[in-house]
Motif scaffolding. Structure first.
Motif, PDB file in Angstrom:
ATOM      1  N   THR A 175      -2.104   2.553   5.907  1.00  0.00           N
ATOM      2  CA  THR A 175      -3.334   2.346   5.145  1.00  0.00           C
ATOM      3  C   THR A 175      -3.850   0.943   5.450  1.00  0.00           C
ATOM      4  OG1 THR A 175      -2.248   1.372   3.221  1.00  0.00           O
ATOM      5  CG2 THR A 175      -2.404   3.789   3.288  1.00  0.00           C
ATOM      6  N   SER A 219      -4.343  -1.243   3.402  1.00  0.00           N
ATOM      7  CA  SER A 219      -3.605  -2.180   2.557  1.00  0.00           C
ATOM      8  C   SER A 219      -2.211  -2.470   3.100  1.00  0.00           C
ATOM      9  CB  SER A 219      -3.490  -1.628   1.134  1.00  0.00           C
ATOM     10  OG  SER A 219      -2.835  -0.365   1.139  1.00  0.00           O
ATOM     11  N   ASN A 278      -7.585   8.187   3.762  1.00  0.00           N
ATOM     12  CA  ASN A 278      -7.333   6.744   3.850  1.00  0.00           C
ATOM     13  C   ASN A 278      -6.016   6.413   4.548  1.00  0.00           C
ATOM     14  OD1 ASN A 278      -9.728   5.875   2.310  1.00  0.00           O
ATOM     15  ND2 ASN A 278      -8.713   6.950   0.621  1.00  0.00           N
ATOM     16  N   ARG A 295      -3.275   5.658  -0.280  1.00  0.00           N
ATOM     17  CA  ARG A 295      -3.173   4.349  -0.932  1.00  0.00           C
ATOM     18  C   ARG A 295      -2.504   4.428  -2.287  1.00  0.00           C
ATOM     19  NH1 ARG A 295      -9.481   3.118  -0.777  1.00  0.00           N
ATOM     20  NH2 ARG A 295      -9.277   5.091  -1.919  1.00  0.00           N
TER      21      ARG A 295
END
Length: 520
Positions: A214, A216, A192, A8
């Motif tokens: 990820t 995100s 992650n 991330r």
């Protein structure tokens, strides 16, 4: 010196390159990374979660149950560094020789490797967990716990035997090896980052790269010479099925075997055992547990072969008072606050009626073992491999945009037959030894389906076989037809056998590490 890379982080590389990419940092992935770091530098260890559990990452496991009731899938596997060893109880046992044998009448295909192939790796796996070979010798273990080995049933009968599980003292592999992995010069651990696709080359015979994201939404590309899926049995199968752009049926799925033959160590509580005073304390689950001992009654390999039974063992759970009396005792305090309530007198009567059981429980806790009035029988089996017990892709998508895996767990007639006939055989043998008698419940499909549970042991889905028509991976855990893709973990087990899978997973990962490291 390396350290954990957080995918991330804006500074994290979007293209990751290495010699070997391992997907998943549980028992298989951590073992493989530690071993390969010594022989093949350039190991990428990719973990979907972080160093602590995270709800959003766990929800990537949110599949539905299509068949027999099973555990909530989000709780079955832990998606952070250390994997499911983060809630593993530590029970260890090596497979028995019979576990590798083909027994076609039960649908057991046999393993393409045997005890001799795995023995040195099992010993090394045990040593890494603080367990020695003597831990699986029932006489040595019982003697070491201060009990008389003459209690062992095999010393008095012909068909019964004691099977010991040893508790490993060091079981949180993520915590134990975190610093070693973070500082190993040959390993780059990445957190992650979830693999979303196995990208094959145009021929479909090699992995070109992996795609990963990820939560995100940041995309990454992973390039390596060799790839090893060590996520777990459901996720490994899901990823191979979902990567269907080059081969429409999915990676390694030319014979429609990916995701099939899912099994667990099923168990059912049924029937009661009325013990005599001769019943050994060794097999009382609570009494043994107080000595850090897990000893179970099973059958010899010869008896299993002769009777055509799957692996079966019985656990004896003591019951000192009935559930009704236990509930009444729990209500007494509230009853006393409302003394005019008739419930007070009913609860006192219920407790008084079973004072003998309470007395026995207190004597056992304070001054030594006395059998309880009754035991509840917990019947535990390996499941027969069942093609229709499987992982399937749904049309729903997770937060990464990937299709979610659902589970269709099945119980077979062979499973039910083993519980029913195992119960009868245990009863006959114990009665012949003068240990007591069983008050049997009839074992039927409705009873089993209403009560059966698993052990969180996900086995099968990518099973091992020499022929691609019979399995997804070969004896070296390489996917048939894909030159540089391997699978770690219990997904490759052709059958469940008797033992919990974690120590065997570690053993097979050590063997795979030698292969990928060029020494096997």
């Amino acid at each position: 010196m390396t350290a954990f890379v957080d995918a991330r982080d804006p500074s994290a590389p979007r293209i990751l390159r290495g010699s070997v990419c391992i997907v998943g940092a549980g028992a298989a992935g951590i073992t493989l990374a530690r071993a390969l770091a010594k022989t093949r530098p350039g190991v990428l260890l990719i973990e979907s979660g972080g160093l602590e559990i995270d709800g959003a990452t766990q929800m990537l496991f949110a599949g539905h149950q299509l068949g027999q009731r099973y555990f909530e899938l989000t709780s079955c596997r832990l998606r952070y560094f250390g994997g499911t060893t983060n809630h593993w109880s530590g029970f260890c046992r090596a497979n028995d020789p019979i576990d590798y044998e083909p027994r076609p009448a039960l649908g057991l295909p046999g393993w393409p490797i045997g005890h001799e192939d795995l023995a040195p790796y099992i010993e090394a796996a045990g040593a890494s967990l603080g367990i020695t070979a003597a831990a699986f010798d029932p006489a040595a273990v019982v003697r070491g716990r201060g009990l008389d080995p003459d209690q062992l049933v095999e010393r008095h009968g012909t068909h019964l035997m004691t099977k010991i599980f040893e508790l490993a003292p060091d079981i949180r592999l993520g915590q134990i090896f975190r610093d070693e992995i973070a500082t190993a010069p040959g390993v780059t651990p990445v957190l992650n980052l979830s693999v979303t696709k196995i990208a094959l080359d145009p021929t479909g015979t090699r992995v070109d790269h992996l795609e990963a994201r990820t939560l995100s939404g940041v995309a990454h590309r992973i390039e390596a010479e060799d790839y090893v899926l060590c996520a777990h049995a459901i996720e490994n199968a899901r990823l191979m099925l979902a990567s269907d752009d080059v081969i429409p049926q999915g990676v390694g799925n030319a014979h429609d075997l990916v995701g099939r033959y899912f099994s667990d160590h099923a168990h059912v509580e049924a029937s009661r055992f009325i013990p005599s005073e001769r019943f050994p304390a060794l097999y009382d689950f609570d009494a043994a547990r107080r000595r850090r001992l897990n000893a179970n009654l099973s059958f010899t390999d010869d008896f299993l072969r002769e009777q055509g039974l799957l692996q079966y063992y019985c656990r004896f759970t003591p019951v000192y008072v009935s559930p009704e009396a236990e509930a009444a005792r729990g209500r007494l305090k509230a009853d006393l606050l409302a003394p005019a309530d008739r419930q007070l007198f009913a609860d006192i009567a219920a407790v008084m009626a079973e004072l003998d059981g309470t007395r026995r429980w207190r004597q056992t806790r304070r001054s030594g073992f006395r059998p309880p009035p009754v035991y509840l029988l917990d019947h535990r089996i390996e499941q027969a491999p069942n093609r229709d017990s499987r992982v399937v892709l749904s049309q729903r998508r997770d937060a990464l945009g990937s299709r979610i895996a659902d589970l269709d767990w099945r119980v077979s007639d062979a499973d039910i037959d083993t519980i029913a006939r195992g119960q009868r055989a245990i009863g006959r043998e114990l009665a012949a030894l003068g240990y007591g008698r069983i008050e049997e419940e009839e074992i039927t499909r409705p009873l089993v389906e209403a009560r059966v549970e698993g052990h969180y042991h996900h086995i099968g889905t990518l099973r091992m076989a020499d022929r691609p028509e019979e399995g997804v991976v070969d004896r070296w855990q390489k996917v048939h037809g894909v030159a540089n893709l391997h699978v770690g973990g219990s997904a490759v087990f052709p059958s469940a056998g008797y033992s919990g899978p974690t120590m065997m997973i570690i053993a097979m990962s050590l063997r795979l590490a030698e292969r990928l490291g060029g020494r096997a």
